[in-house]
Design an enzyme around this catalytic site. Structure first.
Site, PDB file in Angstrom:
ATOM      1  N   CYS A 164      42.069 -15.464  70.355  1.00 32.85           N
ATOM      2  CA  CYS A 164      41.052 -16.216  71.098  1.00 32.85           C
ATOM      3  C   CYS A 164      41.035 -17.661  70.618  1.00 32.85           C
ATOM      4  O   CYS A 164      41.726 -18.016  69.666  1.00 32.85           O
ATOM      5  CB  CYS A 164      39.674 -15.568  70.962  1.00 32.85           C
ATOM      6  SG  CYS A 164      38.950 -15.672  69.315  1.00 32.85           S
ATOM      7  N   THR A 165      40.240 -18.470  71.260  1.00 32.38           N
ATOM      8  CA  THR A 165      40.235 -19.897  70.943  1.00 32.38           C
ATOM      9  C   THR A 165      39.796 -20.187  69.514  1.00 32.38           C
ATOM     10  O   THR A 165      40.349 -21.067  68.872  1.00 32.38           O
ATOM     11  CB  THR A 165      39.338 -20.678  71.923  1.00 32.38           C
ATOM     12  OG1 THR A 165      38.042 -20.083  71.926  1.00 32.38           O
ATOM     13  CG2 THR A 165      39.913 -20.666  73.321  1.00 32.38           C
TER      14      THR A 165
END
Length: 103
Positions: free
Chosen positions: A9-10
């Protein structure tokens, strides 16, 4: 079915590990073998080996960012989805993967 997956994920923290756990539980509950690599702020963990990838029927990339090492999956069936799909409906997602592979 043998599944390998990469979760990222980011921020490389929360959604990465939640997606990993949801994939593991849903795939195992459906009777599949699965190994999930995570790519996050601490780097890659539980890295997939060449053997893992070679034996896999499908590769799942549950990521909100571009993952590193994606070239190792060429010539494999790859399904790319955002982490929130796996987090919200892991069993439904695994059922869709089963249907895609049958077709």
């Amino acid at each position: 079915m043998k599944i390998v997956a990469v979760a990222a994920c980011t921020s490389g923290i929360a959604h990465t590990y939640i997606a990993k756990e949801k994939l593991l539980k849903a795939a195992e509950a459906a009777g599949h073998e699965i190994k999930v690599e995570t790519q996050g702020t601490v780097g890659a963990e539980n890295e997939l080996t060449k053997s893992d990838v070679a034996q896999a029927d499908v590769v799942i990339i549950a990521a909100d960012i571009k993952i590193s090492g994606q070239d190792r999956f060429k010539n494999k069936k790859v399904i790319e989805i955002p982490t929130n799909v796996v987090i919200k409906s892991p069993k439904g997602f695994i059922a869709r993967v089963e249907e895609l592979l049958k077709g």
